[in-house]
Each structure stands twice: as structure tokens, then as C-alpha cells.
Motif scaffolding. Structure first.
Motif, PDB file in Angstrom:
ATOM      1  N   ILE A  17     -47.299  -3.326 -32.458  1.00  0.00           N
ATOM      2  CA  ILE A  17     -47.139  -3.137 -34.198  1.00  0.00           C
ATOM      3  C   ILE A  17     -47.521  -1.691 -34.511  1.00  0.00           C
ATOM      4  N   GLY A  20     -43.540  -1.744 -34.999  1.00  0.00           N
ATOM      5  CA  GLY A  20     -43.432  -2.191 -36.358  1.00  0.00           C
ATOM      6  C   GLY A  20     -43.446  -1.477 -37.716  1.00  0.00           C
ATOM      7  N   GLU A  29     -36.420  -0.863 -40.510  1.00  0.00           N
ATOM      8  CA  GLU A  29     -36.830  -2.717 -40.488  1.00  0.00           C
ATOM      9  C   GLU A  29     -37.405  -2.478 -42.687  1.00  0.00           C
ATOM     10  N   ALA A  31     -39.984  -5.127 -43.009  1.00  0.00           N
ATOM     11  CA  ALA A  31     -41.463  -5.785 -43.482  1.00  0.00           C
ATOM     12  C   ALA A  31     -41.312  -5.990 -41.686  1.00  0.00           C
ATOM     13  N   ILE A  32     -42.521  -6.923 -41.438  1.00  0.00           N
ATOM     14  CA  ILE A  32     -43.076  -6.991 -40.160  1.00  0.00           C
ATOM     15  C   ILE A  32     -43.747  -7.875 -39.967  1.00  0.00           C
ATOM     16  N   ASP A  33     -43.928  -8.666 -39.142  1.00  0.00           N
ATOM     17  CA  ASP A  33     -44.571  -9.923 -38.893  1.00  0.00           C
ATOM     18  C   ASP A  33     -45.801  -8.917 -38.183  1.00  0.00           C
ATOM     19  N   ILE A  34     -46.752  -8.621 -38.376  1.00  0.00           N
ATOM     20  CA  ILE A  34     -48.142  -8.480 -37.854  1.00  0.00           C
ATOM     21  C   ILE A  34     -49.411  -9.026 -37.379  1.00  0.00           C
ATOM     22  N   ASP A  35     -48.945  -9.819 -36.061  1.00  0.00           N
ATOM     23  CA  ASP A  35     -49.512 -10.613 -34.725  1.00  0.00           C
ATOM     24  C   ASP A  35     -51.106  -9.783 -34.699  1.00  0.00           C
TER      25      ASP A  35
END
Length: 439
Positions: A17, A20, A29, A31-35
């Protein structure tokens, strides 16, 4: 999975996280996918803590961020260096240094950067999580270190309670040591509750306290009485010295499985304005939610009769008492004030306590029981000692009886001679003389 492996799994997810967010910040980048940071739901201390408190995603990230330097000192600096090799200082990322720690320590700004980036609404939400009214602060788990007046609050260091670090890593919290910051001594004894000798009325009052310890949670939560009844219990133990007040408190803890700490009021009370309240605050903050028994010995030193306000000293002395009373009433465990003379305690304070327990001078039958219980089986004794007569004739406290048995046992070991009436009465006279009494 071991506890350490579970923690490292969660920290690796947090690194993803953080990395990213750095990529977006540096324009690599869009945007990032935050899990959510991963961990395994098992019985490890780390997983058990998370399952018990059920933090939200943001709260969980902040908790991991605060814990990281305690597990991996290089954690933040290694991630930042990977993306910013020249070590340029970016205030957006936050972070600070410590006096001995050589890595980067996270601040509230670091939490805002990782969770929110430039999203103002999310940044304000992080600020709310790190506020004094949030459960993380109220439960004394995590908070922001105070900063100098005029500086942004979020620049304060993320501080994780050292006890929480122990719980997350070791699975248990060690007992605090006696110190200036924690002026309380842990009480323990090898005696058992059955060894306690008290008058029937006193013993009945102690049973009432035991009943509160056993059933209070059921009353508050299952019977839904929390809204009208304060969670803690307050008792006054009063009576002449040496008649079992401290031992009773210690055995209460032993019987109910609770730690007992005796507060050293001489270390708490300060002549400097405001210092007594600070000392009390540290003490109660440490004890909060531990379910400890707090035993204030010689409590009349602070809980004596309030004075009329004639000068500034009287005013602040009364404020100290009021503050202590407020902290005692809000404490969710058992608080015991012990005093040799109940009349020295202000009646206004006594009314705030659920139980007032008298520890009177022992009667002959009780003294006899105590002699018989305390005498070591290895002590050889002559036939001329009548313990009923000794208990009837000599008005001794429990502490004095123990002192006499201690003295006689050592003398018997040194002389290899049995204890007889003459030696016993010599020891009794010696004990009376110590206290300035005449036989």
C-alpha cells in the motif's frame, strides 16, 4: 502460522500500500488498487488482538504503521529509499526521528499520506481517527505524541502503547516495575485465603467484595445495568495497624486471579502545583482496563478532611483530592483505601464508597486460631505452653504474632532447644517493648 510470520505478512501488505502511494506521488502511476493488509485468522496474539477489536481498514493501517518500527526498525526508511534514493525530504510523507532510534518514525502526516494521499476528506477522516475521542486513544492503544504549540497536530509521532506492543508480539503484558512513573508495588503472598483469620463481620464484608468481582460483569452487561451503575467498586479498609488490611487485599487478588498493586502515596503527592494530578493520571492510565486491584495504603495522607480555603496551597490541595476522587470513581476495577483511623477520612468521601470494612483488634479466639495457623510444624515446643492462655492474656495484632513466631523460630534454630513458656513470654515482651507498650 507463527505469530511473527503473521505480523510480517501484514507488514508486507502494508508495504504494498505504501509503495503504491509513493508511485502515485512520484507520478509513476495514476491510481492503485488498495487491498486491506492481509493476515491469517488464527489464535496467534496478533490475530486475536485484531479479531477482538475489529478495526476498520484505516484504523488497521494506522495500527500497523505505528507497530512497524518496533518490529523492523528500517521499515519506513527502506521503503522510501527504494523510491527516493537520494533521500530528499518531502513534507508530504511526514515522519520524524527519535533520540535513540536511527530509522524514520511515522507521524500522523505519514498515516494521512498512505491512506489518503491528496484526498482532503480522507485526510480529515484520518485526523478524526487520531483524535482524543476515538476508541484507539480512549482505550490507550495508540495516540499522537503532543507537539509544540502552533505546530500542526498531525506532525506528532504515532505512539503505540508499549503494552500493546508486548501483547501483539509476546501475547501477554508484563507487570510494570516500581518506578517514578509507576509508584506502585505488586503485592503477592504464599499464604492462601484459608490462612486468613478475621472477625466474622469483617469476613462477611470481604465476601461481599468477592461477590462483586465474580458477578459485576453479568450485572453490567447481561442485565444491562451499565447505564445506571458505575463499573468499578470502591472500599475503605480501616482499623489498627497489623490486623490484616494489606494481607486481605493481597489474598483477594490471589483468590480472584487479579493483580494487586499497593500505591506509594509518598511518591504520588508532590508539593509542586499540578504534579500530584500528573502522577495520579499516569498511574490510573496504566491501570485502566487491566482489572487490577489498586490498594492505597495510609490513604488519609491524601483523603483527609478537606480544609477551608485560606490560601493557594489549601485550594490546590483540595483540587488534588477532587481529582483523585474523580479518577477512583471512573476506574473500572476495585479500589481499596486503607487507613488506621476512619475518622481521618472525610465523610463526604466515605459516602462515595460501596463498602467500609472494619479490621478490629483480634479477639482471644481469633488470636488462638492465628497462633495455631502460623506456628511451623518443625518448631519443637515444651509442654508448659497453653496457647489458649497466651491468646487470652496477650492482646496482640496479627502482625505482632507473626513477628513473635519469626523470632522464636530463629532462636530455636540457633539454640537447638525447644520453645518453652519462658522463651515465648520473653519474645512477647520484646514485641510489646518495640511498640512502646507495657505488658
Amino acid at each position: 502460522m507463527s505469530n511473527s510470520a503473521n505480523i510480517l505478512l501484514a507488514l508486507d501488505s502494508l508495504k504494498t500500500i505504501f509503495s503504491g502511494r509513493l508511485k502515485i506521488f512520484l507520478g509513476k502511476e495514476n491510481a492503485i488498487d488498495i487491498d486491506p493488509p492481509r493476515f491469517v485468522m488464527d489464535n496467534s496474539p496478533f490475530a486475536s488482538f485484531i479479531q477482538r477489536h475489529q478495526p476498520s481498514f484505516d484504523e488497521y493501517v494506522i495500527l500497523l504503521l505505528a507497530m512497524a518500527p518496533h518490529i523492523k526498525p528500517e521499515y519506513l526508511s527502506s521503503i522510501i529509499t527504494e523510491y527516493i534514493p537520494d533521500g530528499s525530504n518531502f513534507p508530504e510523507i511526514g515522519g520524524t526521528t527519535g533520540s535513540t532510534h536511527r530509522g524514520i518514525l511515522p507521524t500522523g502526516e505519514t498515516a494521512q499520506f498512505i491512506i489518503a494521499g491528496n484526498n482532503l476528506d480522507k485526510r480529515i477522516e484520518v485526523q478524526r481517527i487520531l483524535g482524543n475521542d476515538h476508541w484507539l486513544a480512549r482505550k490507550h492503544i495508540l495516540w499522537l505524541e503532543p507537539i509544540r504549540e502552533g505546530e500542526p497536530k498531525m506532525s506528532g509521532r504515532l505512539t503505540l502503547n508499549p503494552e500493546i506492543v508486548e501483547e501483539l508480539t509476546l501475547g501477554k503484558i508484563s507487570r510494570p516495575l516500581f518506578s517514578i512513573d509507576f509508584p506502585a508495588e505488586y503485592l503477592e503472598t504464599e499464604m492462601n485465603p484459608d490462612d486468613l483469620v478475621l472477625p466474622p463481620e469483617t469476613m462477611l464484608n470481604i465476601r461481599e467484595i468477592e461477590n462483586w468481582i465474580a458477578h459485576n460483569d453479568t450485572l453490567l452487561y447481561d442485565w444491562n445495568m451499565k447505564k445506571v451503575i458505575k463499573p468499578g467498586y470502591r472500599a475503605i479498609f480501616h482499623g489498627p495497624p497489623g490486623n490484616g488490611k494489606t494481607l486481605t487485599a493481597t489474598l483477594l487478588g490471589k483468590k480472584t486471579g487479579k493483580d494487586v498493586f499497593r500505591i506509594d502515596l509518598s511518591r504520588v503527592i508532590s508539593k509542586y502545583i499540578g504534579e500530584t494530578e500528573k502522577n495520579l493520571s499516569r498511574l490510573f492510565d496504566k491501570a485502566e482496563n487491566k482489572n487490577w486491584i489498586l490498594f492505597f495504603d495510609e490513604a488519609d495522607a491524601l483523603f483527609g478532611k478537606r480544609t477551608d480555603v485560606r490560601d493557594a496551597h489549601d485550594k490546590y490541595a483540595n483540587q488534588e483530592v477532587a481529582y483523585l476522587l474523580q479518577r477512583i470513581e471512573s476506574y473500572n476495577g476495585l479500589v481499596i483505601l486503607a487507613t488506621n483511623r476512619k475518622t481521618d477520612i472525610d465523610e463526604a468521601f466515605s459516602r462515595r464508597f460501596q463498602s467500609i470494612v472494619h479490621f478490629p483488634i483480634l479477639k482471644p479466639g481469633e488470636r488462638y486460631s492465628l497462633w495455631i495457623k502460623l506456628l511451623p510444624s518443625q518448631l519443637a515446643m515444651a509442654d508448659d505452653i497453653d496457647w489458649h492462655m497466651i491468646a487470652q492474656r496477650y492482646d496482640l495484632s496479627g502482625a505482632s504474632i507473626l513477628n513473635i513466631i519469626h523470632y522464636c523460630s530463629i532462636e530455636a534454630l540457633a539454640s537447638s532447644q525447644p520453645l518453652n513458656l519462658k522463651k515465648l513470654e520473653k519474645a512477647i515482651i520484646r514485641e510489646f517493648t518495640k511498640g512502646g507498650k507495657v505488658v
